[in-house]
Design a protein around this motif. Structure first.
Motif, PDB file in Angstrom:
ATOM      1  N   ASN A  29      42.585  38.501  47.184  1.00 28.21           N
ATOM      2  CA  ASN A  29      41.127  38.444  47.059  1.00 28.21           C
ATOM      3  C   ASN A  29      40.672  38.586  45.615  1.00 28.21           C
ATOM      4  OD1 ASN A  29      40.809  38.171  49.758  1.00 28.21           O
ATOM      5  ND2 ASN A  29      40.154  40.279  50.156  1.00 28.21           N
ATOM      6  N   LEU A  30      41.322  39.511  44.897  1.00 26.35           N
ATOM      7  CA  LEU A  30      40.874  39.794  43.524  1.00 26.35           C
ATOM      8  C   LEU A  30      41.638  38.986  42.472  1.00 26.35           C
ATOM      9  CD1 LEU A  30      40.481  43.689  43.699  1.00 26.35           C
ATOM     10  CD2 LEU A  30      38.685  41.961  43.872  1.00 26.35           C
ATOM     11  N   LYS A  31      42.628  38.229  42.953  1.00 28.42           N
ATOM     12  CA  LYS A  31      43.470  37.411  42.052  1.00 28.42           C
ATOM     13  C   LYS A  31      44.134  38.274  40.973  1.00 28.42           C
ATOM     14  CE  LYS A  31      40.873  33.154  42.796  1.00 28.42           C
ATOM     15  NZ  LYS A  31      39.822  33.703  43.698  1.00 28.42           N
ATOM     16  N   ILE A  32      44.726  39.366  41.422  1.00 27.16           N
ATOM     17  CA  ILE A  32      45.476  40.221  40.502  1.00 27.16           C
ATOM     18  C   ILE A  32      46.885  40.437  41.068  1.00 27.16           C
ATOM     19  CG2 ILE A  32      43.392  41.359  39.628  1.00 27.16           C
ATOM     20  CD1 ILE A  32      44.008  43.776  41.351  1.00 27.16           C
ATOM     21  N   LEU A  33      47.780  40.950  40.248  1.00 29.18           N
ATOM     22  CA  LEU A  33      49.177  41.098  40.665  1.00 29.18           C
ATOM     23  C   LEU A  33      49.361  42.190  41.701  1.00 29.18           C
ATOM     24  CD1 LEU A  33      51.623  41.142  37.608  1.00 29.18           C
ATOM     25  CD2 LEU A  33      51.262  39.320  39.281  1.00 29.18           C
TER      26      LEU A  33
END
Ligand code: DC
Length: 226
Positions: A29-33
């Motif tokens: 959802n947050l486009k983080i690792l």
């Protein structure tokens, strides 16, 4: 959420509380690792088991971990763990490795090495990191901290269903439950960075909640407070 800076989200809790499933949703959802720190302890245990080292033998495991080559790489959305340049991701979910991971995780030399790797990744990337000590020890300044729990019975049920779905493991529900109870005790009672809720973490009991409900609660909190 209007977010430009690097953020860290810590998701801690006992085995089978849903941390990895939830963390993957949040990272997408947050486009983080997404960093699955349990996989690192599991890879250390796998190496010990393969080399015939007792995972409770502090001296031998510490010596082994000195020379370990552990890397986390990403293939699309999935995290792969490389042990001495071999992709061992599919070998680390067995009950034997689970118990071994909990054992090697008691050893301070092992933890220090893993934590160094974890902090290095978090220093360069926005991350959602799941584990036991992320909010208390690895990333005490994380912007968001969550602590997921669920009853032992429910967690054992989830793990058992996962293992059965994987089709590779011949296990009984009772054995899975015993493994979870052993790890709960071992992970919470160790001296160095035990499993515990950070005082500033939000606790979510997921026993009667669906994955979507837990993920939504976390997303709502992040959107509101981010
Ligand atoms: O999250 P998991 O079930 O894959 O973790 C396997 C074991 O590794 C767990 O029983 C304890 C240890 N662990 C830990 O001590 N600290 C972490 N941050 C992650 C896992």
């Amino acid at each position: 959420m209007d977010r430009k800076e690097k953020i860290a989200i810590a998701i801690d809790g006992p085995a089978g509380a849903g941390k990895s499933t939830i963390s993957k949703i949040i990272s997408k959802n947050l486009k983080i690792l997404y960093i699955d720190t349990g996989a690192m302890y599991r890879a250390v245990a796998l190496k010990a088991i393969r080399e015939g080292i007792d995972t409770l033998d502090r001296d031998k495991v510490s010596e082994m971990v000195n020379n370990i080559d552990l890397k986390i790489v990403y293939s699309g959305e999935s995290q792969r763990i490389l042990l001495d340049n071999e992709d061992v991701t599919s070998f680390i979910k067995t009950p034997e490795v689970s118990i071994g991971a909990s054992n090697v995780a008691v050893i301070p030399e092992v933890r220090l090495k893993m934590v160094e790797l974890q902090r290095e990744i978090a220093s360069k990337n926005s991350v959602v990191m799941d584990g036991r000590d992320i909010g208390t020890y690895v990333l005490p300044d994380a912007e968001f901290k969550f602590f997921l729990t669920a009853s032992v019975e429910e967690r054992a049920k989830r793990r058992y269903n996962e293992l059965i779905a994987d089709n590779k493991h011949n296990v009984s529900f009772e054995d899975v439950k015993k493994d979870i109870e052993y790890r709960d005790k071992n992970d919470s009672s160790r001296e160095f960075a035990p499993l515990s809720k950070a005082s500033d973490a939000i606790e979510i009991d997921s026993t009667d909640l669906s994955i979507e409900q837990v993920a939504n609660k976390i997303m709502e909190y992040i959107e509101k407070n981010g």
